[in-house]
Scaffold this motif. Structure first.
Motif, PDB file in Angstrom:
ATOM      1  N   ALA A  95     -14.378   0.039  -4.520  1.00 27.82           N
ATOM      2  CA  ALA A  95     -12.995   0.168  -4.250  1.00 27.82           C
ATOM      3  C   ALA A  95     -12.480  -1.086  -4.576  1.00 27.82           C
ATOM      4  N   LYS A 100     -13.336   4.195  -5.386  1.00 24.08           N
ATOM      5  CA  LYS A 100     -12.929   4.731  -3.941  1.00 24.08           C
ATOM      6  C   LYS A 100     -11.958   4.071  -3.481  1.00 24.08           C
ATOM      7  N   SER A 101     -11.036   3.291  -4.727  1.00 22.82           N
ATOM      8  CA  SER A 101     -10.071   2.572  -4.374  1.00 22.82           C
ATOM      9  C   SER A 101      -8.809   3.552  -3.672  1.00 22.82           C
ATOM     10  N   LEU A 102      -7.967   2.843  -2.856  1.00 21.44           N
ATOM     11  CA  LEU A 102      -6.707   3.490  -2.378  1.00 21.44           C
ATOM     12  C   LEU A 102      -5.680   4.190  -3.514  1.00 21.44           C
ATOM     13  N   VAL A 103      -5.695   5.375  -3.447  1.00 20.90           N
ATOM     14  CA  VAL A 103      -4.675   5.915  -4.428  1.00 20.90           C
ATOM     15  C   VAL A 103      -3.995   7.060  -4.025  1.00 20.90           C
ATOM     16  N   GLU A 104      -2.948   7.478  -4.569  1.00 20.09           N
ATOM     17  CA  GLU A 104      -2.279   8.617  -4.282  1.00 20.09           C
ATOM     18  C   GLU A 104      -2.058   9.838  -5.426  1.00 20.09           C
ATOM     19  N   SER A 117       0.848  -1.195  -0.124  1.00 26.04           N
ATOM     20  CA  SER A 117       0.102  -0.080   0.018  1.00 26.04           C
ATOM     21  C   SER A 117       0.814   1.204   0.114  1.00 26.04           C
ATOM     22  N   LYS A 118       2.142   1.183   0.172  1.00 22.77           N
ATOM     23  CA  LYS A 118       3.028   2.347   0.599  1.00 22.77           C
ATOM     24  C   LYS A 118       3.340   3.010  -0.852  1.00 22.77           C
ATOM     25  N   ASN A 159      -3.421   0.591  -8.096  1.00 25.22           N
ATOM     26  CA  ASN A 159      -4.322   1.490  -8.405  1.00 25.22           C
ATOM     27  C   ASN A 159      -3.930   2.953  -8.844  1.00 25.22           C
ATOM     28  N   THR A 160      -2.909   3.422  -8.274  1.00 22.18           N
ATOM     29  CA  THR A 160      -2.376   4.623  -8.943  1.00 22.18           C
ATOM     30  C   THR A 160      -2.101   4.503 -10.317  1.00 22.18           C
ATOM     31  N   GLY A 169      -2.285  -2.551  -3.687  1.00 29.74           N
ATOM     32  CA  GLY A 169      -2.930  -1.106  -3.478  1.00 29.74           C
ATOM     33  C   GLY A 169      -2.309  -0.257  -4.383  1.00 29.74           C
ATOM     34  N   PHE A 225     -10.076  -4.204  -3.906  1.00 31.48           N
ATOM     35  CA  PHE A 225      -9.278  -4.593  -2.812  1.00 31.48           C
ATOM     36  C   PHE A 225      -8.423  -6.019  -2.907  1.00 31.48           C
TER      37      PHE A 225
END
Ligand SMILES: Nc1ncnc2c1ncn2[C@@H]1O[C@H](COP(=O)(O)OP(=O)(O)O)[C@@H](O)[C@H]1O
Ligand SMILES: O=C(OP(=O)(O)O)[C@H](O)COP(=O)(O)O
Length: 391
Positions: free
Chosen positions: A288, A232-236, A193-194, A220-221, A217, A290
């Motif tokens: 999102a 709504k996925s985790l993105v930066e 995720s990082k 996604n970006t 994760g 997962f």
């Protein structure tokens, strides 16, 4: 690696401070994987065998500095450490004054060093305080050796005597071996995720690997960078342009960079509400990602058939929660059966592998994720540089 070791110094009856990476996955106070604790037992035993007074330091998670937050307390770790050592570990609760002493033959674990103001800013006064807790400072936190923090860098520079612990030495040797003589083709799977920590790593890895699978994760970006809606996925968001640049760079360097074709989505992680697998062109605004879909995993498996060495960091999905562990399991099984030498690195990745019971089928399990990847990039880690200067 140039550094003094515990065997180079007289440990007998000394006060020894050991900086470990006991940043283990915890849920409601329950430890989900204790590899990082098990990995430092020989180090602590080595000091106890010489009748040392042992003070253990570690961080856990990413708490706000200057305040105590129960969820980031190392108290459950003290208990597990005691069980594994077969002797009581005294826990020293949050104490900004750092008024701590240990008797010979005693092990004391200090509360999370990241609660202390200045740890993450590498504050030299805090570093000096850590260093002054003992006669010898043992840096054994390989997993945090890429962080220039007060307990990982400054304390090493200021301790009367600073040495590398046995775990640190073994991990550096394993990483350097891959760096110097990898059996090619070499593939890296980077998930988790990082994103912000891994973007530079990914760029540098492109100069070293023959193929790079971006998953979990952080993928996604990359999907967003390719123009897909990810709901709504985790993105930066700040890293979308970087991701675009990396995709182009991979093309220019002729490095395989396969991305997901299908994904597992849900409206809510905890309830897995409306869970479904869908193509990446069909993610709705209230959903999102997962996990990676089955088609994607099969495609990754085909790509990985070519590999002679695989470096795996970061799960492919939220593996802690079934059914979002499927993608990580699938890739784990493929690597377990593969003839390629597989090196798994990172707290969560190693936990996943141990949870699936395939740890014996892997070539090497490293306690460091980001740290291991940075060594592969050819970077000199701050703790390693500090230890070399003290040798
Ligand atoms: N699609 C995703 N969305 C949110 N979190 C994810 C996703 N895929 C993986 N993760 C999370 O990533 C975390 C592990 O990331 P990271 O700390 O980077 O790995 P490691 O510790 O192995 O280096 C896990 O807690 C996992 O649940
Ligand atoms: O878990 C860690 O790194 P990893 O997730 O790269 O394996 C280390 O304990 C470092 O933690 P940090 O990334 O919060 O500095």
């Amino acid at each position: 690696m140039k550094a003094l070791s515990m065997d180079d110094v007289d440990l007998q009856y000394k006060r020894v401070v050991i900086r470990c990476d006991l940043n283990v996955p915890l849920k409601n106070g329950v430890i989900k994987g204790d590899k990082r604790i098990r990995a430092v037992i020989p180090t602590i035993r080595k000091a106890l065998d010489k009748n040392c007074a042992v003070i253990v330091l570690s961080h856990l998670g990413r708490p706000t500095e200057g305040v105590f937050e129960e969820e980031f307390s190392l108290a459950p770790v003290a208990e597990r450490l005691g069980e594994l050592l077969g002797k009581e570990v005294r826990f020293h609760a949050y104490d900004p004054e750092l008024k701590v002493e240990a008797k010979n033959g005693e092990v004391v674990l200090l509360e999370n060093v990241r609660f202390l103001t200045g740890e993450k800013k590498n504050n030299p006064e805090l570093g000096a305080k850590f260093a002054s807790l003992g006669d010898i400072y043992v840096m054994d936190a390989f997993g945090a050796a890429h962080r220039a923090h007060a307990s990982t860098e400054s304390a090493v520079r200021q301790a009367k005597i600073a040495v590398a612990g046995p775990l640190m030495l073994a991990e550096m040797e394993a990483a350097n071996k891959i760096l110097q003589e990898p059996k090619r083709p070499l593939y890296a799977i980077v998930g988790g995720s990082k994103v912000s920590t891994k973007v530079t790593v990914l760029e540098n890895l492109l100069g070293f690997v023959d193929g790079l699978i971006v998953a979990g994760g952080i993928a996604n970006t990359f999907l967003l960078a390719e123009g897909y809606a990810v709901g709504k996925s985790l993105v930066e968001e700040d890293f979308v342009e970087e991701a675009k640049r990396l995709i182009k760079l991979a093309k220019d360097k002729n490095v395989d960079l396969p991305l997901a074709k299908d994904v597992v989505v849900a409206k809510d992680l905890s309830t897995a509400q409306d869970l479904r697998t869908c193509p990446i062109t069909d993610i709705k605004a209230d959903e999102a990602i997962f996990d990676m879909g089955e088609e994607t995993c099969k495609e990754f498996a085909k790509v990985l058939e070519k590999a002679h060495t695989v470096v795996w960091n970061g799960p492919l999905g939220v593996f802690e929660q079934s059914p979002f562990d499927k993608g990580t399991r699938l890739i784990g099984d493929i690597l377990a059966k593969s003839k390629a030498y597989t090196l798994v690195c990172g707290g969560d990745s190693v936990t996943a592998v141990e949870q699936f019971g395939i740890q014996d089928k892997m070539g090497y399990l490293s306690t460091g994720g980001g740290a291991f990847l940075e060594v592969l990039e050819g970077k000199i880690l701050p703790s390693v540089a500090a230890l070399a200067d003290r040798a």
